[in-house]
Design a protein around this motif. Structure first.
Motif, PDB file in Angstrom:
ATOM      1  N   TRP A 190      -9.092  -7.188  -6.008  1.00 33.42           N
ATOM      2  CA  TRP A 190      -8.522  -6.605  -4.779  1.00 33.42           C
ATOM      3  C   TRP A 190      -7.707  -5.305  -4.851  1.00 33.42           C
ATOM      4  N   PHE A 191      -8.567  -4.394  -4.404  1.00 29.98           N
ATOM      5  CA  PHE A 191      -7.958  -2.760  -4.493  1.00 29.98           C
ATOM      6  C   PHE A 191      -7.120  -2.644  -3.315  1.00 29.98           C
ATOM      7  N   THR A 192      -5.822  -2.115  -3.465  1.00 25.12           N
ATOM      8  CA  THR A 192      -4.983  -1.735  -2.546  1.00 25.12           C
ATOM      9  C   THR A 192      -4.265  -0.640  -2.649  1.00 25.12           C
ATOM     10  N   GLY A 193      -4.086   0.301  -1.659  1.00 27.08           N
ATOM     11  CA  GLY A 193      -3.333   1.416  -1.900  1.00 27.08           C
ATOM     12  C   GLY A 193      -3.594   2.375  -0.441  1.00 27.08           C
ATOM     13  N   LEU A 194      -2.780   3.449  -0.398  1.00 23.17           N
ATOM     14  CA  LEU A 194      -2.892   4.302   0.659  1.00 23.17           C
ATOM     15  C   LEU A 194      -4.119   4.950   0.811  1.00 23.17           C
ATOM     16  N   SER A 195      -4.162   5.167   2.218  1.00 25.18           N
ATOM     17  CA  SER A 195      -5.581   5.863   2.642  1.00 25.18           C
ATOM     18  C   SER A 195      -5.554   7.204   1.836  1.00 25.18           C
ATOM     19  N   GLY A 196      -6.944   7.522   1.379  1.00 19.52           N
ATOM     20  CA  GLY A 196      -7.026   8.597   0.324  1.00 19.52           C
ATOM     21  C   GLY A 196      -6.571   8.133  -0.928  1.00 19.52           C
ATOM     22  N   VAL A 237     -16.430 -10.187  -6.596  1.00 17.70           N
ATOM     23  CA  VAL A 237     -16.149  -9.525  -5.206  1.00 17.70           C
ATOM     24  C   VAL A 237     -15.198  -8.459  -5.293  1.00 17.70           C
ATOM     25  N   LEU A 238     -15.381  -7.236  -4.902  1.00 17.03           N
ATOM     26  CA  LEU A 238     -14.328  -6.157  -4.823  1.00 17.03           C
ATOM     27  C   LEU A 238     -13.992  -5.776  -3.279  1.00 17.03           C
ATOM     28  N   THR A 239     -12.696  -5.787  -3.002  1.00 19.83           N
ATOM     29  CA  THR A 239     -12.142  -5.683  -1.829  1.00 19.83           C
ATOM     30  C   THR A 239     -11.367  -4.339  -1.594  1.00 19.83           C
ATOM     31  N   ALA A 288       2.793  -9.865   1.949  1.00 19.71           N
ATOM     32  CA  ALA A 288       2.755 -11.103   2.391  1.00 19.71           C
ATOM     33  C   ALA A 288       1.094 -11.316   2.556  1.00 19.71           C
ATOM     34  N   ASP A 289       0.459 -10.536   3.145  1.00 19.31           N
ATOM     35  CA  ASP A 289      -0.852 -10.685   3.548  1.00 19.31           C
ATOM     36  C   ASP A 289      -1.577 -10.792   1.992  1.00 19.31           C
ATOM     37  N   ARG A 290      -1.254  -9.757   1.031  1.00 17.96           N
ATOM     38  CA  ARG A 290      -1.875 -10.080  -0.302  1.00 17.96           C
ATOM     39  C   ARG A 290      -1.622 -11.486  -1.000  1.00 17.96           C
ATOM     40  N   ALA A 291      -0.302 -11.633  -0.777  1.00 22.73           N
ATOM     41  CA  ALA A 291      -0.096 -13.079  -1.252  1.00 22.73           C
ATOM     42  C   ALA A 291      -0.730 -13.943  -0.640  1.00 22.73           C
ATOM     43  N   LEU A 314      -7.163 -17.719  -3.854  1.00 24.59           N
ATOM     44  CA  LEU A 314      -7.947 -17.561  -5.136  1.00 24.59           C
ATOM     45  C   LEU A 314      -7.285 -17.779  -6.500  1.00 24.59           C
ATOM     46  N   PRO A 315      -6.757 -18.882  -6.712  1.00 26.80           N
ATOM     47  CA  PRO A 315      -5.992 -19.262  -7.733  1.00 26.80           C
ATOM     48  C   PRO A 315      -6.687 -18.930  -9.115  1.00 26.80           C
ATOM     49  N   ASP A 316      -6.053 -18.031 -10.000  1.00 26.86           N
ATOM     50  CA  ASP A 316      -6.672 -17.417 -11.245  1.00 26.86           C
ATOM     51  C   ASP A 316      -8.168 -16.808 -11.001  1.00 26.86           C
ATOM     52  N   ARG A 317      -8.306 -16.191  -9.978  1.00 27.98           N
ATOM     53  CA  ARG A 317      -9.528 -15.443  -9.666  1.00 27.98           C
ATOM     54  C   ARG A 317      -9.119 -14.050  -8.970  1.00 27.98           C
ATOM     55  N   PHE A 318      -8.020 -13.955  -8.799  1.00 34.09           N
ATOM     56  CA  PHE A 318      -7.079 -12.708  -8.011  1.00 34.09           C
ATOM     57  C   PHE A 318      -6.860 -11.750  -9.192  1.00 34.09           C
ATOM     58  N   VAL A 319      -7.447 -10.531  -9.063  1.00 26.90           N
ATOM     59  CA  VAL A 319      -6.994  -9.288  -9.648  1.00 26.90           C
ATOM     60  C   VAL A 319      -6.578  -8.385  -8.826  1.00 26.90           C
ATOM     61  N   GLU A 320      -5.303  -8.132  -8.686  1.00 27.98           N
ATOM     62  CA  GLU A 320      -4.785  -6.952  -7.727  1.00 27.98           C
ATOM     63  C   GLU A 320      -4.835  -5.793  -8.484  1.00 27.98           C
ATOM     64  N   VAL A 321      -5.480  -4.775  -7.688  1.00 30.56           N
ATOM     65  CA  VAL A 321      -5.599  -3.535  -8.536  1.00 30.56           C
ATOM     66  C   VAL A 321      -4.981  -2.473  -7.523  1.00 30.56           C
ATOM     67  N   PHE A 322      -3.852  -1.933  -8.039  1.00 28.62           N
ATOM     68  CA  PHE A 322      -2.904  -0.881  -7.130  1.00 28.62           C
ATOM     69  C   PHE A 322      -3.635   0.368  -7.565  1.00 28.62           C
ATOM     70  N   VAL A 323      -4.077   0.842  -6.515  1.00 28.87           N
ATOM     71  CA  VAL A 323      -4.887   2.378  -6.620  1.00 28.87           C
ATOM     72  C   VAL A 323      -3.654   3.236  -6.315  1.00 28.87           C
ATOM     73  N   ASP A 324      -3.196   4.026  -7.313  1.00 29.70           N
ATOM     74  CA  ASP A 324      -1.801   4.746  -6.978  1.00 29.70           C
ATOM     75  C   ASP A 324      -1.937   6.033  -7.391  1.00 29.70           C
ATOM     76  N   PRO A 325      -2.275   6.946  -6.785  1.00 26.16           N
ATOM     77  CA  PRO A 325      -2.031   8.269  -7.076  1.00 26.16           C
ATOM     78  C   PRO A 325      -0.846   8.951  -6.493  1.00 26.16           C
TER      79      PRO A 325
END
Lengths: 203, 203
Positions: B33-39, B104-106, B114-117, B123-134
């Motif tokens: 689960w890739f999360t981060g700002l626009s850009g 699957v990559l989102t 709350a939405d990410r949680a 997806l117990p034990d399957r969720f990899v949160e990737v904070f894309v943070d420049p």
């Protein structure tokens, strides 16, 4: 809803393309859209086809009424607009699976031609409509969940085949009479069709 | 909506199970689960990771803002309730892909914890949160679609990072600083994490 719908969005072109996925997986992507009355055998047949495909190394996955209704479409009921939205979302999810290279199988009554046509339009050259058709008498005699009995007693409004229409496919890619064929024969009929279309290789 | 929601449904148990799928595919299923700002680089990074995974024989697939917004979620706008429903459906679709054995990559801003949680809980034990943070400064300087400029000019209400909050992950499985790392280095960081977790084998 006062805010504008999504606009100016573009489908990403940088993803791995369909040819590369097919080459790596060793089969083409497709959507097998099983349609038929409650009790026709959609869920049993699609799950058995999934198992047979996976055993042959095909990346196959079933979307069905129970697992999708419990998750993605848990906000939807059974009113007409909700039924249409249910099928719309399933078609869109099937499109994503096909785009990933998979053979996705959907097992929903999907009684309306217009809804199935909309799903077909999302999946040009990838849509295989499988009419699971033992006839109403056989489906009703099976009645695995006791739903026909309840519908005949007037306990379920708008039950497909009893008090709501089922619009049979006019030109399905495949019709499987699960009253006349055994489960193994029904699975073989589906696999033979997929081979004949070059979707999966010969075993 | 006067009719009852779906009830008395059961998750089908007859499907091919996760262990068998993992054995056949040669890797475990997961949701990145890739999360981060626009850009921030979510779309570029996730697409590059997808390509690297597919090259290694992994059944990988990206769900992103553009392709999902154009299809499954084309009925949703950008009001708060629509944004939450957007992320809910993506989590549910990710669950179906994970159930199919895929990685699957989102790639969505998904600004709210709350939405990410909620997606993680699916997806117990399957969720990899990737904070894309420049960092905001880098993301805003990139501004590939000119959105920050428009947001600063007041032309876009509720723009994440400018006039709407971005709730940074507190404990992501991985944080990737795409300002400091090159794209290749960023991809390697993600692949190294997946190997360390036993999700994909060593090349």
């Amino acid at each position: 809803m006062a805010e504008p719908k999504a606009s100016n969005l573009t489908w990403h072109g940088g993803h791995v393309d369909a040819e590369r996925r097919a080459a790596l997986l060793g089969h083409r992507a497709a959507c097998l859209w099983f349609t038929g009355l409650s009790g026709s055998g959609k869920s049993t047949l699609s799950t058995a086809v999934e198992a047979a495909l996976v055993a042959r190394g095909v990346q196959a996955y079933v979307l069905d009424g129970d697992n999708v209704r419990m998750g993605l479409n848990s906000d939807l009921g059974f009113a007409p607009a909700d039924r249409a939205e249910n099928i719309r979302r399933i078609g869109e999810v099937a499109r994503l699976f096909v785009d990933s290279g998979a053979v996705v199988l959907t097992a929903f009554i999907s009684p309306y031609r217009a809804d199935r046509a909309a799903a077909r339009a999302l999946l040009p050259d990838r849509f295989v409509e499988v009419f699971v058709d033992p006839g109403l008498a056989v489906a009703e005699a099976r009645d695995p969940k006791g739903l026909y009995k309840r519908a005949r007693a007037g306990e379920i409004p708008s039950f497909t085949g009893v008090s709501a229409p089922y619009e049979a496919p006019e030109h399905p890619e495949l019709r499987v009479d699960t009253g006349a064929l055994s489960l193994a024969e029904s699975v073989d009929a589906v696999l033979a069709h997929l081979q004949s279309q070059g979707i999966i290789p010969a075993p």
